[in-house]
Design a protein around this motif. Structure first.
Motif, PDB file in Angstrom:
ATOM      1  N   LEU A   1       0.911  -1.452  -0.034  1.00  0.00           N
ATOM      2  CA  LEU A   1      -0.122   0.121   0.013  1.00  0.00           C
ATOM      3  C   LEU A   1       0.924   1.287  -0.023  1.00  0.00           C
ATOM      4  CD1 LEU A   1      -2.835   1.068   0.049  1.00  0.00           C
ATOM      5  CD2 LEU A   1      -2.703   1.077   2.661  1.00  0.00           C
ATOM      6  N   ALA A   2       1.928   1.483   0.741  1.00  0.00           N
ATOM      7  CA  ALA A   2       2.879   2.365   0.776  1.00  0.00           C
ATOM      8  C   ALA A   2       3.573   2.579  -0.437  1.00  0.00           C
ATOM      9  CB  ALA A   2       3.978   2.043   2.017  1.00  0.00           C
ATOM     10  N   VAL A   3       3.976   1.602  -1.114  1.00  0.00           N
ATOM     11  CA  VAL A   3       4.661   1.743  -2.283  1.00  0.00           C
ATOM     12  C   VAL A   3       3.835   2.013  -3.343  1.00  0.00           C
ATOM     13  CG1 VAL A   3       5.672   0.372  -4.200  1.00  0.00           C
ATOM     14  CG2 VAL A   3       6.417  -0.104  -1.863  1.00  0.00           C
ATOM     15  N   ILE A   4       2.517   1.659  -3.618  1.00  0.00           N
ATOM     16  CA  ILE A   4       1.538   2.063  -4.644  1.00  0.00           C
ATOM     17  C   ILE A   4       1.145   3.512  -4.346  1.00  0.00           C
ATOM     18  CG2 ILE A   4      -0.712   1.792  -5.471  1.00  0.00           C
ATOM     19  CD1 ILE A   4      -0.216  -1.171  -4.748  1.00  0.00           C
ATOM     20  N   VAL A   5       0.819   3.980  -3.062  1.00  0.00           N
ATOM     21  CA  VAL A   5       0.477   5.090  -2.676  1.00  0.00           C
ATOM     22  C   VAL A   5       1.602   6.269  -3.065  1.00  0.00           C
ATOM     23  CG1 VAL A   5      -0.032   6.755  -1.126  1.00  0.00           C
ATOM     24  CG2 VAL A   5      -1.374   4.632  -1.143  1.00  0.00           C
ATOM     25  N   ALA A   6       2.847   5.800  -2.769  1.00  0.00           N
ATOM     26  CA  ALA A   6       3.992   6.778  -3.044  1.00  0.00           C
ATOM     27  C   ALA A   6       4.270   6.637  -4.568  1.00  0.00           C
ATOM     28  CB  ALA A   6       5.264   6.152  -2.551  1.00  0.00           C
ATOM     29  N   ALA A   7       4.019   5.646  -5.567  1.00  0.00           N
ATOM     30  CA  ALA A   7       4.022   5.780  -6.733  1.00  0.00           C
ATOM     31  C   ALA A   7       2.987   6.650  -7.450  1.00  0.00           C
ATOM     32  CB  ALA A   7       4.075   4.320  -7.341  1.00  0.00           C
ATOM     33  N   VAL A   8       1.747   6.536  -7.103  1.00  0.00           N
ATOM     34  CA  VAL A   8       0.779   7.314  -7.509  1.00  0.00           C
ATOM     35  C   VAL A   8       1.089   8.800  -7.349  1.00  0.00           C
ATOM     36  CG1 VAL A   8      -1.697   8.016  -7.538  1.00  0.00           C
ATOM     37  CG2 VAL A   8      -0.955   5.323  -7.896  1.00  0.00           C
ATOM     38  N   PHE A   9       1.425   9.055  -6.125  1.00  0.00           N
ATOM     39  CA  PHE A   9       1.871  10.544  -5.923  1.00  0.00           C
ATOM     40  C   PHE A   9       2.832  10.966  -6.590  1.00  0.00           C
ATOM     41  CE2 PHE A   9      -0.260  11.518  -1.502  1.00  0.00           C
ATOM     42  CZ  PHE A   9      -1.535  11.252  -1.855  1.00  0.00           C
ATOM     43  N   GLY A  10       3.894  10.002  -6.724  1.00  0.00           N
ATOM     44  CA  GLY A  10       5.252  10.754  -7.423  1.00  0.00           C
ATOM     45  C   GLY A  10       4.792  11.011  -9.047  1.00  0.00           C
ATOM     46  N   VAL A  11       4.178   9.976  -9.617  1.00  0.00           N
ATOM     47  CA  VAL A  11       3.752  10.228 -10.924  1.00  0.00           C
ATOM     48  C   VAL A  11       2.777  11.344 -11.043  1.00  0.00           C
ATOM     49  CG1 VAL A  11       2.471   9.177 -12.973  1.00  0.00           C
ATOM     50  CG2 VAL A  11       4.212   7.909 -11.381  1.00  0.00           C
ATOM     51  N   THR A  12       1.738  11.559 -10.251  1.00  0.00           N
ATOM     52  CA  THR A  12       1.018  12.857 -10.537  1.00  0.00           C
ATOM     53  C   THR A  12       1.848  14.054 -10.222  1.00  0.00           C
ATOM     54  OG1 THR A  12       0.268  12.480  -8.297  1.00  0.00           O
ATOM     55  CG2 THR A  12      -1.139  11.476  -9.902  1.00  0.00           C
ATOM     56  N   ALA A  13       2.593  13.990  -9.204  1.00  0.00           N
ATOM     57  CA  ALA A  13       3.319  15.289  -9.074  1.00  0.00           C
ATOM     58  C   ALA A  13       4.406  15.448  -9.982  1.00  0.00           C
ATOM     59  CB  ALA A  13       4.399  14.989  -7.631  1.00  0.00           C
ATOM     60  N   LEU A  14       4.958  14.530 -10.759  1.00  0.00           N
ATOM     61  CA  LEU A  14       5.997  14.743 -11.769  1.00  0.00           C
ATOM     62  C   LEU A  14       5.027  15.270 -13.067  1.00  0.00           C
ATOM     63  CD1 LEU A  14       8.459  12.027 -11.544  1.00  0.00           C
ATOM     64  CD2 LEU A  14       8.696  14.554 -11.097  1.00  0.00           C
ATOM     65  N   VAL A  15       3.954  14.611 -13.277  1.00  0.00           N
ATOM     66  CA  VAL A  15       3.099  14.901 -14.681  1.00  0.00           C
ATOM     67  C   VAL A  15       2.366  16.336 -14.133  1.00  0.00           C
ATOM     68  CG1 VAL A  15       1.279  14.185 -16.055  1.00  0.00           C
ATOM     69  CG2 VAL A  15       2.874  12.519 -15.214  1.00  0.00           C
ATOM     70  N   GLY A  16       2.151  16.581 -12.965  1.00  0.00           N
ATOM     71  CA  GLY A  16       1.326  17.968 -12.555  1.00  0.00           C
ATOM     72  C   GLY A  16      -0.125  17.928 -12.947  1.00  0.00           C
ATOM     73  N   ASN A  17      -0.710  16.696 -13.149  1.00  0.00           N
ATOM     74  CA  ASN A  17      -2.046  16.464 -13.588  1.00  0.00           C
ATOM     75  C   ASN A  17      -2.580  15.642 -12.641  1.00  0.00           C
ATOM     76  OD1 ASN A  17      -4.477  15.109 -14.851  1.00  0.00           O
ATOM     77  ND2 ASN A  17      -4.314  16.887 -16.070  1.00  0.00           N
ATOM     78  N   CYS A  18      -3.726  15.633 -11.713  1.00  0.00           N
ATOM     79  CA  CYS A  18      -4.235  14.390 -10.894  1.00  0.00           C
ATOM     80  C   CYS A  18      -5.686  14.302 -11.516  1.00  0.00           C
ATOM     81  CB  CYS A  18      -4.289  15.066  -9.432  1.00  0.00           C
ATOM     82  SG  CYS A  18      -5.246  14.061  -8.468  1.00  0.00           S
ATOM     83  N   PRO A  19      -6.086  12.824 -11.711  1.00  0.00           N
ATOM     84  CA  PRO A  19      -7.314  12.730 -12.559  1.00  0.00           C
ATOM     85  C   PRO A  19      -8.432  12.694 -11.549  1.00  0.00           C
ATOM     86  CG  PRO A  19      -5.596  11.029 -12.727  1.00  0.00           C
ATOM     87  CD  PRO A  19      -4.997  11.844 -11.745  1.00  0.00           C
ATOM     88  N   ILE A  20      -8.263  12.690 -10.101  1.00  0.00           N
ATOM     89  CA  ILE A  20      -9.130  13.020  -9.406  1.00  0.00           C
ATOM     90  C   ILE A  20      -9.688  14.647  -9.304  1.00  0.00           C
ATOM     91  CG2 ILE A  20     -10.015  12.842  -7.028  1.00  0.00           C
ATOM     92  CD1 ILE A  20      -8.183  10.264  -6.774  1.00  0.00           C
ATOM     93  N   TYR A  21      -8.704  15.223  -9.395  1.00  0.00           N
ATOM     94  CA  TYR A  21      -8.771  16.714  -9.546  1.00  0.00           C
ATOM     95  C   TYR A  21      -9.696  17.149 -10.801  1.00  0.00           C
ATOM     96  CZ  TYR A  21      -5.408  17.942  -6.024  1.00  0.00           C
ATOM     97  OH  TYR A  21      -4.793  18.015  -4.731  1.00  0.00           O
TER      98      TYR A  21
END
Length: 70
Positions: free
Chosen positions: A38-58
């Motif tokens: 869970l920690a690895v998956i959430v970290a990966a999602v947060f990292g990718v969305t931060a690098l891309v600058g786009n959050c699908p939930i937003y």
């Protein structure tokens, strides 16, 4: 893809991702079970969305945390 995340939001996501990866790999807290993954998956999602600058939930809820977004 349109940017919908501000610099502060992106920075906080990177910080949380680093902390979660440290907890997962650097300590014994998460172990190797569900909390580890869970920690690895959430970290990966947060990292990718931060690098891309786009959050699908937003996009779904119509939220933008940047002032310069179009």
């Amino acid at each position: 893809m349109i940017t919908n995340m501000g610099k502060l939001d992106r920075g906080l996501r990177i910080a949380v991702a680093v902390i979660l990866l440290f907890v997962a790999f650097g300590t014994g807290m998460a172990g190797s079970g569900l909390l580890f993954w869970l920690a690895v998956i959430v970290a990966a999602v947060f990292g990718v969305t931060a690098l891309v600058g786009n959050c699908p939930i937003y996009n779904i809820v119509g939220l933008k945390t940047c002032k310069d977004c179009g």
